[in-house]
Design a protein around this motif. Structure first.
Motif, mmCIF file in Angstrom:
data_model
loop_
_atom_site.group_PDB
_atom_site.id
_atom_site.type_symbol
_atom_site.label_atom_id
_atom_site.label_comp_id
_atom_site.label_asym_id
_atom_site.label_seq_id
_atom_site.Cartn_x
_atom_site.Cartn_y
_atom_site.Cartn_z
ATOM 1 N N ARG A 72 -39.561 -3.520 -10.754
ATOM 2 C CA ARG A 72 -39.773 -3.896 -12.144
ATOM 3 C C ARG A 72 -38.952 -3.007 -13.068
ATOM 4 O O ARG A 72 -38.335 -3.472 -14.031
ATOM 5 C CB ARG A 72 -41.265 -3.825 -12.475
ATOM 6 N N SER A 73 -38.936 -1.702 -12.807
ATOM 7 C CA SER A 73 -38.151 -0.791 -13.639
ATOM 8 C C SER A 73 -36.669 -1.111 -13.557
ATOM 9 O O SER A 73 -35.948 -1.052 -14.559
ATOM 10 C CB SER A 73 -38.385 0.662 -13.195
ATOM 11 N N MET A 74 -36.192 -1.442 -12.356
ATOM 12 C CA MET A 74 -34.779 -1.794 -12.200
ATOM 13 C C MET A 74 -34.433 -3.020 -13.031
ATOM 14 O O MET A 74 -33.414 -3.060 -13.729
ATOM 15 C CB MET A 74 -34.470 -2.064 -10.726
ATOM 16 N N LEU A 75 -35.281 -4.028 -12.957
ATOM 17 C CA LEU A 75 -34.991 -5.280 -13.650
ATOM 18 C C LEU A 75 -35.146 -5.168 -15.158
ATOM 19 O O LEU A 75 -34.376 -5.764 -15.916
ATOM 20 C CB LEU A 75 -35.916 -6.383 -13.121
ATOM 21 N N ASP A 76 -36.134 -4.412 -15.598
ATOM 22 C CA ASP A 76 -36.389 -4.295 -17.031
ATOM 23 C C ASP A 76 -35.559 -3.217 -17.703
ATOM 24 O O ASP A 76 -35.524 -3.131 -18.935
ATOM 25 C CB ASP A 76 -37.868 -3.996 -17.286
ATOM 26 N N GLY A 77 -34.927 -2.374 -16.896
ATOM 27 C CA GLY A 77 -34.163 -1.279 -17.491
ATOM 28 C C GLY A 77 -35.058 -0.232 -18.115
ATOM 29 O O GLY A 77 -34.636 0.505 -19.006
ATOM 30 N N ALA A 78 -36.315 -0.139 -17.641
ATOM 31 C CA ALA A 78 -37.242 0.834 -18.231
ATOM 32 C C ALA A 78 -36.750 2.259 -18.033
ATOM 33 O O ALA A 78 -37.047 3.140 -18.827
ATOM 34 C CB ALA A 78 -38.629 0.664 -17.617
ATOM 35 N N ARG A 79 -35.986 2.498 -16.953
ATOM 36 C CA ARG A 79 -35.450 3.832 -16.713
ATOM 37 C C ARG A 79 -33.921 3.805 -16.802
ATOM 38 O O ARG A 79 -33.230 4.556 -16.125
ATOM 39 C CB ARG A 79 -35.903 4.345 -15.348
ATOM 40 N N ASN A 80 -33.418 2.913 -17.617
ATOM 41 C CA ASN A 80 -31.981 2.705 -17.695
ATOM 42 C C ASN A 80 -31.345 3.760 -18.599
ATOM 43 O O ASN A 80 -30.743 3.461 -19.612
ATOM 44 C CB ASN A 80 -31.701 1.293 -18.217
ATOM 45 N N LEU A 102 -25.070 1.155 -10.540
ATOM 46 C CA LEU A 102 -25.532 0.076 -9.665
ATOM 47 C C LEU A 102 -26.804 0.474 -8.932
ATOM 48 O O LEU A 102 -27.671 -0.368 -8.663
ATOM 49 C CB LEU A 102 -24.417 -0.280 -8.668
ATOM 50 N N PHE A 103 -26.942 1.751 -8.625
ATOM 51 C CA PHE A 103 -28.170 2.267 -8.006
ATOM 52 C C PHE A 103 -29.343 2.171 -8.984
ATOM 53 O O PHE A 103 -30.437 1.704 -8.637
ATOM 54 C CB PHE A 103 -27.942 3.707 -7.559
ATOM 55 N N ILE A 104 -29.129 2.574 -10.214
ATOM 56 C CA ILE A 104 -30.197 2.530 -11.219
ATOM 57 C C ILE A 104 -30.676 1.100 -11.441
ATOM 58 O O ILE A 104 -31.876 0.845 -11.574
ATOM 59 C CB ILE A 104 -29.703 3.157 -12.544
ATOM 60 N N LEU A 105 -29.740 0.162 -11.460
ATOM 61 C CA LEU A 105 -30.094 -1.232 -11.708
ATOM 62 C C LEU A 105 -30.529 -1.967 -10.438
ATOM 63 O O LEU A 105 -30.836 -3.164 -10.491
ATOM 64 C CB LEU A 105 -28.923 -1.956 -12.357
ATOM 65 N N GLY A 106 -30.553 -1.255 -9.303
ATOM 66 C CA GLY A 106 -31.111 -1.829 -8.086
ATOM 67 C C GLY A 106 -30.172 -2.672 -7.272
ATOM 68 O O GLY A 106 -30.599 -3.291 -6.291
ATOM 69 N N GLU A 107 -28.890 -2.713 -7.630
ATOM 70 C CA GLU A 107 -27.937 -3.473 -6.827
ATOM 71 C C GLU A 107 -27.542 -2.716 -5.566
ATOM 72 O O GLU A 107 -27.231 -3.315 -4.530
ATOM 73 C CB GLU A 107 -26.695 -3.796 -7.656
ATOM 74 N N LEU A 108 -27.545 -1.396 -5.654
ATOM 75 C CA LEU A 108 -27.304 -0.540 -4.501
ATOM 76 C C LEU A 108 -28.546 0.300 -4.228
ATOM 77 O O LEU A 108 -29.322 0.591 -5.143
ATOM 78 C CB LEU A 108 -26.110 0.384 -4.743
#
Length: 398
Positions: free
Chosen positions: A102-110, A166-172
């Protein structure tokens, strides 16, 4: 029913028991115990300072005693753990992946504008993703670039920045660690069975995530003032008390108070104080017991600062001071250094807290702990340069 109030000493004992710091296991640790300890804490913070063992390995040693550090690396490579941002950069139980998705998708920790950076550097992102797709998992070092930017994210080369975004956003994801360097791979390769689902039906809502982490934080602490809860998983303070009250109304938490401390407190239903702690150990500055400096003062009357970020002339106790836990009390601190080439484990300085007497029990417990830690590092020679009181060093070495 939960007690209407509990003493500070009871709250302290509940916390120690919940964190697995009341006694060492009766048997030698097994690999599964490493995973159990991380699940108990909920998070295992990663830090690269290597004065002695890096922090995540030391946090586990404090709870498990001697164990092969490679077990932690193996659990990551096997997929029982994953890495992501939580309290900080952490090793996390894989079953909690949906909460962090959820954090990756919402950018809560972006933090740092990862999505914006990716949008602004499509060629670099395409190159990085293309190589990982074709070659498999890669490190930052596998991307040669002799032209670092003058500023930006930690002055990283563009390829490293792309990997981290890419790691933060969950792609990697992090496939494994190699000499403690991150090795990045595609999420689809590491979690082939994960599916966000149509309209993200498999991903908890933001409120569900906040409730889950709130409950996990109290479970990891055993008992907590409302003000202690957000820091554990870096949750927003807004709405914290309302979530705690809702969980208490549902019976998932129990209301209480901690005598002498302001504000409401909450007990995890299965939390119990340890009857008698027999553990003497050393704590990493990044141990969950130590994170919250105010909680340390409230429960242990222990004023602690990690001084590696303090200019050398202003340090009181040393570069990487470790709190000393003895039978449920924080009784002092020491500044160690493992000299790998010399086979020597050095204690540069050791200081007991004001009013703490070097009893036979404390001396024996601390001497045994230092010998165990030195042996775990493969450094048979123990050297203590300075202690307060001065006689303590001699007694420990004797």
């Amino acid at each position: 029913m939960s007690p209407r109030s509990i003493s500070i000493s009871t709250a302290r004992n509940i916390l120690i028991a919940a964190q697995g710091l009341s006694r060492l296991p009766e048997k030698l640790a097994e690999k599964k115990d490493v995973l159990t300890a991380i699940r108990r804490m909920g998070v295992l913070q990663i830090d690269t300072i290597h004065v002695i063992a890096r922090s995540p390995y030391l946090v586990l040693w404090s709870r498990l005693g001697d164990y092969p550090p490679a077990w932690l690396d193996e659990l990551l490579a096997e997929g029982s753990l994953f890495e992501y941002w939580s309290h900080a950069a952490c090793f996390l139980p894989i079953e909690d992946y949906p909460l962090y998705r959820r954090s990756m998708l919402d950018g809560a920790r972006n933090w740092g504008g990862a999505a914006q950076w990716i949008d602004e550097h499509p060629e670099v992102v395409a190159q990085v993703m293309g190589r990982i797709q074709a070659e498999g998992a890669l490190r930052s070092a596998d991307f040669a670039n002799d032209h670092k930017p003058a500023g930006g994210w930690w002055n990283w080369k563009d390829e490293k920045t792309a990997l981290e975004c890419l790691f933060i956003l969950g792609e990697l994801m992090i496939a494994r660690r190699q000499s403690f360097q991150r090795v990045y791979d595609l999420r689809q390769r590491l979690l082939p069975d994960w599916d966000d689902g149509p309209e993200l039906v498999n991903v908890p809502s933001q409120e569900e995530v906040l409730r889950a982490f709130t409950l996990q934080a109290v479970r990891a602490l055993g008992v907590a003032l409302a003000s202690w809860v957000p820091d554990y998983f870096r949750l927003p303070k807004t709405g914290n008390l309302q979530r705690l009250e809702a969980l208490a109304d549902e019976g998932q938490l129990r209301r209480t108070e901690i005598e002498g401390l302001p504000g409401p407190a909450y007990l995890y239903p299965s939390a119990e104080p340890v009857k008698r702690s027999n553990l003497t150990t050393l704590l990493s500055p990044f141990d969950p017991l130590v994170w919250d400096r105010q909680r340390l003062k409230d429960l242990f009357n222990f004023d602690y600062t990690i001084e590696c970020y303090t200019p050398a002339p202003k340090r009181r106790f040393g570069y990487f001071t470790l709190p000393i836990l003895h039978r449920g009390e924080l009784v002092g601190r020491l500044d160690p250094k493992a000299h790998r080439s010399l086979g020597q484990f050095e204690v540069k300085s050791l200081a007991l807290e004001p009013g703490v007497e070097p009893t036979d029990d404390l001396v024996e417990g601390l001497a045994s702990t230092l010998r165990r830690l030195a042996a775990w590092h493969g450094k048979p020679e123990l050297v203590i340069r300075r202690s307060e009181p001065a006689c303590l060093a001699e007694w420990l070495l004797a």
